[in-house]
Write a protein that holds these residues in place. Structure first.
Motif, mmCIF file in Angstrom:
data_model
loop_
_atom_site.group_PDB
_atom_site.id
_atom_site.type_symbol
_atom_site.label_atom_id
_atom_site.label_comp_id
_atom_site.label_asym_id
_atom_site.label_seq_id
_atom_site.Cartn_x
_atom_site.Cartn_y
_atom_site.Cartn_z
ATOM 1 N N THR A 58 45.974 31.541 -24.794
ATOM 2 C CA THR A 58 44.535 31.815 -24.775
ATOM 3 C C THR A 58 44.089 32.424 -26.104
ATOM 4 O O THR A 58 42.980 32.164 -26.571
ATOM 5 C CB THR A 58 44.187 32.736 -23.590
ATOM 6 O OG1 THR A 58 44.510 32.024 -22.392
ATOM 7 C CG2 THR A 58 42.721 33.118 -23.564
ATOM 8 N N LEU A 59 44.952 33.215 -26.734
ATOM 9 C CA LEU A 59 44.618 33.722 -28.068
ATOM 10 C C LEU A 59 44.496 32.563 -29.049
ATOM 11 O O LEU A 59 43.607 32.584 -29.919
ATOM 12 C CB LEU A 59 45.669 34.728 -28.568
ATOM 13 C CG LEU A 59 45.411 35.208 -30.007
ATOM 14 C CD1 LEU A 59 44.151 36.078 -30.084
ATOM 15 C CD2 LEU A 59 46.602 35.955 -30.578
ATOM 16 N N PHE A 93 49.645 42.522 -42.451
ATOM 17 C CA PHE A 93 48.374 42.811 -41.791
ATOM 18 C C PHE A 93 48.679 43.481 -40.449
ATOM 19 O O PHE A 93 48.432 44.655 -40.269
ATOM 20 C CB PHE A 93 47.494 41.560 -41.632
ATOM 21 C CG PHE A 93 46.348 41.796 -40.702
ATOM 22 C CD1 PHE A 93 45.364 42.732 -41.015
ATOM 23 C CD2 PHE A 93 46.270 41.130 -39.481
ATOM 24 C CE1 PHE A 93 44.316 42.994 -40.123
ATOM 25 C CE2 PHE A 93 45.220 41.385 -38.591
ATOM 26 C CZ PHE A 93 44.248 42.327 -38.915
ATOM 27 N N GLY A 94 49.235 42.739 -39.505
ATOM 28 C CA GLY A 94 49.745 43.323 -38.258
ATOM 29 C C GLY A 94 51.227 42.987 -38.205
ATOM 30 O O GLY A 94 51.645 41.950 -38.731
ATOM 31 N N VAL A 140 33.414 36.486 -38.574
ATOM 32 C CA VAL A 140 34.099 36.045 -37.351
ATOM 33 C C VAL A 140 33.899 37.130 -36.294
ATOM 34 O O VAL A 140 34.052 38.320 -36.577
ATOM 35 C CB VAL A 140 35.598 35.821 -37.650
ATOM 36 C CG1 VAL A 140 36.394 35.556 -36.378
ATOM 37 C CG2 VAL A 140 35.763 34.684 -38.652
ATOM 38 N N GLY A 141 33.539 36.732 -35.064
ATOM 39 C CA GLY A 141 33.188 37.717 -34.042
ATOM 40 C C GLY A 141 34.352 38.555 -33.538
ATOM 41 O O GLY A 141 34.159 39.625 -32.981
ATOM 42 N N ASN A 142 35.576 38.062 -33.725
ATOM 43 C CA ASN A 142 36.782 38.668 -33.144
ATOM 44 C C ASN A 142 37.658 39.166 -34.293
ATOM 45 O O ASN A 142 38.081 38.375 -35.144
ATOM 46 C CB ASN A 142 37.476 37.561 -32.324
ATOM 47 C CG ASN A 142 38.798 37.967 -31.744
ATOM 48 O OD1 ASN A 142 39.575 38.690 -32.362
ATOM 49 N ND2 ASN A 142 39.090 37.476 -30.552
ATOM 50 N N TYR A 143 37.949 40.466 -34.336
ATOM 51 C CA TYR A 143 38.702 41.021 -35.467
ATOM 52 C C TYR A 143 40.139 40.526 -35.501
ATOM 53 O O TYR A 143 40.640 40.069 -36.526
ATOM 54 C CB TYR A 143 38.678 42.553 -35.404
ATOM 55 C CG TYR A 143 39.320 43.210 -36.612
ATOM 56 C CD1 TYR A 143 38.597 43.418 -37.785
ATOM 57 C CD2 TYR A 143 40.657 43.605 -36.592
ATOM 58 C CE1 TYR A 143 39.187 43.994 -38.906
ATOM 59 C CE2 TYR A 143 41.253 44.186 -37.706
ATOM 60 C CZ TYR A 143 40.515 44.376 -38.852
ATOM 61 O OH TYR A 143 41.108 44.940 -39.956
ATOM 62 N N TYR A 144 40.845 40.629 -34.356
ATOM 63 C CA TYR A 144 42.279 40.291 -34.326
ATOM 64 C C TYR A 144 42.506 38.812 -34.632
ATOM 65 O O TYR A 144 43.541 38.441 -35.179
ATOM 66 C CB TYR A 144 42.866 40.667 -32.966
ATOM 67 C CG TYR A 144 44.354 40.428 -32.829
ATOM 68 C CD1 TYR A 144 45.252 41.124 -33.625
ATOM 69 C CD2 TYR A 144 44.866 39.518 -31.904
ATOM 70 C CE1 TYR A 144 46.629 40.924 -33.498
ATOM 71 C CE2 TYR A 144 46.225 39.309 -31.767
ATOM 72 C CZ TYR A 144 47.101 40.015 -32.565
ATOM 73 O OH TYR A 144 48.449 39.815 -32.439
ATOM 74 N N ALA A 145 41.540 37.960 -34.256
ATOM 75 C CA ALA A 145 41.703 36.513 -34.446
ATOM 76 C C ALA A 145 41.280 36.047 -35.835
ATOM 77 O O ALA A 145 41.524 34.901 -36.199
ATOM 78 C CB ALA A 145 40.878 35.764 -33.396
ATOM 79 N N ASP A 146 40.678 36.917 -36.619
ATOM 80 C CA ASP A 146 39.985 36.530 -37.858
ATOM 81 C C ASP A 146 40.959 36.021 -38.931
ATOM 82 O O ASP A 146 41.837 36.745 -39.387
ATOM 83 C CB ASP A 146 39.220 37.767 -38.369
ATOM 84 C CG ASP A 146 38.267 37.444 -39.503
ATOM 85 O OD1 ASP A 146 38.371 36.356 -40.105
ATOM 86 O OD2 ASP A 146 37.417 38.308 -39.805
ATOM 87 N N ALA A 198 51.046 36.916 -32.822
ATOM 88 C CA ALA A 198 51.487 37.440 -31.528
ATOM 89 C C ALA A 198 50.337 37.373 -30.524
ATOM 90 O O ALA A 198 49.250 37.902 -30.786
ATOM 91 C CB ALA A 198 51.976 38.880 -31.672
ATOM 92 N N GLY A 199 50.585 36.734 -29.386
ATOM 93 C CA GLY A 199 49.562 36.602 -28.348
ATOM 94 C C GLY A 199 49.895 35.420 -27.451
ATOM 95 O O GLY A 199 50.911 34.743 -27.656
ATOM 96 N N ASP A 240 41.210 31.252 -28.627
ATOM 97 C CA ASP A 240 40.268 32.234 -29.143
ATOM 98 C C ASP A 240 40.211 32.172 -30.680
ATOM 99 O O ASP A 240 39.137 32.274 -31.279
ATOM 100 C CB ASP A 240 40.752 33.625 -28.703
ATOM 101 C CG ASP A 240 39.606 34.555 -28.329
ATOM 102 O OD1 ASP A 240 38.515 34.066 -27.990
ATOM 103 O OD2 ASP A 240 39.803 35.784 -28.377
ATOM 104 N N TYR A 276 31.392 33.179 -28.507
ATOM 105 C CA TYR A 276 31.118 33.328 -29.935
ATOM 106 C C TYR A 276 29.794 32.684 -30.338
ATOM 107 O O TYR A 276 29.543 32.429 -31.506
ATOM 108 C CB TYR A 276 32.313 32.815 -30.752
ATOM 109 C CG TYR A 276 33.539 33.617 -30.393
ATOM 110 C CD1 TYR A 276 33.635 34.969 -30.753
ATOM 111 C CD2 TYR A 276 34.552 33.088 -29.607
ATOM 112 C CE1 TYR A 276 34.713 35.747 -30.360
ATOM 113 C CE2 TYR A 276 35.640 33.857 -29.213
ATOM 114 C CZ TYR A 276 35.701 35.188 -29.591
ATOM 115 O OH TYR A 276 36.767 35.959 -29.191
#
Lengths: 388, 388
Positions: free
Chosen positions: A65-66, A245-246, A220-226, A61-62, A69, A101
């Motif tokens: 741009t996500l 997960f989500g 990975v610097g981004n939690y939601y994208a990991d 979901a996003g 990312d 990143y």
């Protein structure tokens, strides 16, 4: 009088009735057996639409741009070198994301807005330095410039770079063959040629990209994208096992699966051919009306999108007239020329009638704005190709 | 025979027909005047539902985990100290997210699963160190434990910490008064009590949170979550001006605005009261059936959600029987007790009939599983409160 207007912008596009029906269905549990089946199918079909038998699909979901990312956050580690084939606004966004990143980014720019950097310039830069990653924007939504993804990917691979293709305005419209061309990661957003309302980031990562992710030395610097979070979920749904997960965007994924089914029913080759033909018809109309385009030459023009300059004496207020004639178009987006051009998306479920309706509304708007041309010239030029 | 099952899990929940109709409407442009109006209204209404007149709302395509990621990424800088009031699975997720952006996290844990840390323990920890930020999970979706957000927020503010409330399973169901209680940031996901299909992360940030963001010395670690990108967009839509960063999830936002309108039409006080009454009825039924709950005492029990243990001799296969009786419930989620309990969501558009249908199906499932109880005992206990 029908008052609904035809949506001909570069996304969101017009969606099929079946896709919209799926959107409005009562939502079920994200672990209900019928939803697990739908999510599993959508993952399998995504691979087929990307023409990637070996890739790992991600549906999250996003926005688009996500998806960019996700690519950058999972593939880049601080200090990595990245080359961006820069064809406009969205290439520059990729530069900003990669830098976030920790990448050191070298953009290879086009000489002018509307052009793409030459293969020679890209190769010269690839030779200079050890690039871990190279990004290519297949169609820059801001300029309607199409990059030569096949040739650029071959170049990137020749010099050992992971090749990431931003296919946001392209996948399922422009010809793209992920496996055959050697693309390491391709991404898009749901509301473009893939034909589902906005809200899903779609990524297919090939084996070399997944290997680079597995070999990371830093988190990975981004939690939601990991992918550490998402990979087990995608594997579980594809194996038709419940997992969490989500919470997935149930209705959007249901709609996506319907759209992917329609795409594969048409067939990828037939779909590429339809997009080419409708694009030729629309471009012929634009030329017949005497409008110039942002892309500097025909081999730079996208198939999914057209970016015409306003003719002399006409400004962006013509879009309002075209809207009143029943068609929603988009204004300019590239900062350097924002007020001098407009954008017309023609992808996904687009039909010959949509093309004629759009050309008709543009002719009406231009005439009202005082532009001199032979009424019907655009329609005739389009029709010559549509009936050819 | 209607074969559609009632969805009584802790999200996605049952949505109203009006919300589902908005989901399935033909998508318009994200900069069309009618959509700008809808997005602007949704932002204004979000503020009202959070009871926050001074907060800055953010509506971004993504899951509830993205909302947590947005809070952490924008408020935390490397080296910041954060205290997590740890009531279960989702508090632990917040710890992981805060750490990802460089925070040093101290969790204050409950003595046992199903409890919450005492105010004394939290205050003792707040006294020890200069915490920049404290997080509280209003209702932990994994255990149905509710934290005392009002008292905890007062404590956090007393010691100068920014208070972040994860209201994913709470906002628009549990009583929460963002301004009055002094909450600096509250967040939720669309598919919970706020009554919109999954796919939107919802955040309202108060003035102190926005100030902390503006005073950052380092860039936000996460590009997609970065308020630098989203703040101008939210301000533009609320001022009814077109704007663009990432394409908003048009259909979901349209549906959200419908749901927020329905919530405000009911009124926040009436809504809190309805949730309390339906919860009392359901909890009474569970007790009448002799089932124990995961929360250790009634003051730890959520209003939006119930987590009963299976009675002796019954295991998770009873969920399948309850499903066959027409109601979808959720299994356990907390790793320590996953197979010993189940979860029932009762929030959003939930009605007295939904409660009775659910209790009826649970009774039927338990009876088929061989559990001994007086049939109808749960229904009678619920009805005594519903008609009271």
């Amino acid at each position: 009088m029908k008052d609904r207007k035809l949506l001909m912008i570069p996304g969101p596009i017009e969606f099929t009735p079946e896709v919209l029906r799926a959107m409005g269905m009562p939502t079920t549990s994200h672990v209900a057996p019928n939803f697990i089946e739908v999510f599993g199918q959508a993952l399998e079909r995504l691979r087929q639409v990307f023409l990637s038998s070996s890739g790992q699909p991600f549906i999250v979901a996003g926005s688009g741009t996500l998806a960019m990312d996700i690519a950058a956050a999972n593939l880049v580690e601080p200090g990595d070198k990245a080359l961006v084939v820069d064809t406009g606004y969205f290439s520059e966004r990729f530069t900003a994301i990669l830098e976030r990143y920790g990448a050191t980014v070298t953009p290879v720019r086009a000489p002018v807005v509307g052009d793409a950097p030459s293969l020679e310039d890209v190769e010269a830069e690839l030779k200079k330095d050890g690039y871990k990653l190279m990004t290519v924007t297949h169609v820059d939504t801001s300029t309607a410039v199409r990059a030569d993804v096949k040739a650029l990917t071959a170049l990137g691979r020749k010099y050992g770079a992971l090749v990431v293709v931003d296919g946001v305005c392209a996948v399922a419209g422009e010809e793209m063959r992920q496996d055959e061309w050697g693309i390491d990661l391709a991404l898009t957003a749901s509301q473009k040629a893939i034909g589902t309302p906005p809200g899903l980031a779609l990524v297919v990562a090939g084996p070399r990209a997944m290997e680079a992710f597995r070999k990371r030395k830093t988190p990975v610097g981004n939690y939601y994208a990991d992918w550490t979070n998402w990979l087990p979920i995608m594997e579980a749904y594809e194996a038709r096992r419940p997992s969490y997960f989500g919470t997935p965007a149930v209705n959007l994924i249901w709609a996506l699966n319907v759209s992917l089914g329609q795409i594969l029913e048409e067939g990828m080759e037939a779909r590429f051919a339809r997009h080419r033909k409708l694009n030729e018809a629309f471009k012929a109309a634009i030329r017949a009306l005497g409008l110039k385009q942002v892309p500097v030459s025909s081999d730079r023009e996208a198939t999914t999108l057209t970016a015409p300059y306003y003719p002399d004496g006409v400004d962006s207020t013509v879009l309002k007239r075209i809207n009143e004639a029943g068609v929603i178009l988009a204004g300019g987006l590239h900062p350097a020329i924002k007020d001098r051009y407009f954008r017309v998306g023609h992808m996904g479920a687009v039909s010959a009638s949509d093309i004629l309706t759009t050309v008709g509304a543009i002719e009406k708007g231009l005439a009202q704005a005082g532009y001199k041309f032979e009424p019907g010239a655009g329609l005739a030029a389009a029709q010559a190709i549509l009936t050819g």
